[in-house]
Design an enzyme around this catalytic site. Structure first.
Site, PDB file in Angstrom:
ATOM      1  N   ASP A 278      14.059  11.097 -13.833  1.00 27.00           N
ATOM      2  CA  ASP A 278      13.268   9.930 -13.466  1.00 27.00           C
ATOM      3  C   ASP A 278      13.891   8.680 -14.091  1.00 27.00           C
ATOM      4  OD1 ASP A 278      10.920   8.361 -12.720  1.00 27.00           O
ATOM      5  OD2 ASP A 278      10.360   8.493 -14.831  1.00 27.00           O
TER       6      ASP A 278
ATOM      7  N   ASP B  73      11.964   4.939 -14.455  1.00 31.33           N
ATOM      8  CA  ASP B  73      11.044   4.094 -15.214  1.00 31.33           C
ATOM      9  C   ASP B  73      10.200   4.939 -16.167  1.00 31.33           C
ATOM     10  OD1 ASP B  73       9.833   1.839 -16.098  1.00 31.33           O
ATOM     11  OD2 ASP B  73       8.732   1.404 -14.274  1.00 31.33           O
TER      12      ASP B  73
END
EC number: 3.1.3.-
Length: 262
Positions: A10, A12
């Protein structure tokens, strides 16, 4: 902790928070790069192209090219192209989703007749865009949303995300969309295809349980929760299906791997 042959990550909350690099993130990607372990950044952001995502990451010090990036826009285009090659698509969204659709050989049309309606995050959304898309869906177009994220983190705070925009069309048409991005399997299928490794050799790494960790669980891929973002250790471990592992930050993983080598 198992040492995997490939890593899905991922962005953020895992690699960065706003303009700040997350503790341990750069060191971990440098470690993967030096060990020649393949990695992909898996993002629900459909507004940016892979080149634009890679440019941001390299600007923050991460070794990254467009080949290290899979977006919900790319997964959306693959989903449609496999289901109906050359389809006519009415698109709400930015450069990222439009380029992905075109690259997949799909035709972007502007009107109330289309095979598909696709919505991605659009900072210039307006009533007319909604109206045309709603009419196209009512005329039989299949309704697809790049991702279900209700909010979008920003320097100003949490802004409306693509899931919030999508909900307007859902209410207006009484049609639920097919979501492509995390936690759905579609984006993970694209990531697995790109990295070219069996699922049992992969791990999905992220901070948010309902998107990052659930995307791995839904796809049969091991998961690693990092305690640098939204979901806390206590919260994720209380879930019916907890992540395979949880660490304070990605420096912990490097330490574990190096200790196991001794």
């Amino acid at each position: 902790m198992k040492k995997y042959k490939g890593y899905l990550l991922d962005l953020d909350g895992t690699m960065y928070a706003g303009t700040q690099v997350t503790e341990g993130a750069k060191e971990f990607i440098d470690y993967l790069y030096e060990e020649r372990l393949p990695y992909l950044f898996v993002t629900n952001n459909a507004s940016k192209t892979p080149d634009e995502v890679a440019e941001k990451l390299t600007g923050m010090g991460f070794p990254c090219t467009a080949d290290n990036v899979v977006t919900s826009a790319m997964a959306t285009a693959m989903f449609i192209a496999e289901e109906q090659p050359g389809a006519d698509v009415h698109c709400i969204g930015g450069k990222g989703i439009r380029q992905a659709l075109t690259d997949a050989g799909l035709n972007i049309v502007d009107g109330e007749q289309a095979d598909y309606v696709v919505i991605g995050l659009d900072a210039d959304i307006n009533y007319d865009k909604y109206a045309t898309a709603a009419l196209a869906i009512r005329n039989g177009a299949k309704f697809i949303s790049t991702n279900p994220d209700r909010t979008l983190p920003s320097e100003r705070g949490l802004l409306p995300g693509n899931g919030a925009l999508t909900s307007v069309l859902t209410v207006a048409t009484d049609i639920e969309p097919i979501f492509i991005g995390k936690p759905e399997v579609h984006i993970m299928n694209k990531a697995v295809e790109m990295i070219g490794l069996p699922k049992e050799d992969l791990v999905m790494i992220g901070d948010l349980y309902m998107t990052d960790i659930m995307s791995g669980i839904n796809s049969g891929i091991d998961t690693l929760h990092v305690q640098t973002g939204v979901s806390t250790y206590d919260a994720v471990m209380a879930e019916e299906v907890p992540p395979s592992y949880s660490v304070r930050n990605l420096n912990d993983v490097i330490d574990i791997y190096k200790e196991e080598v001794k």
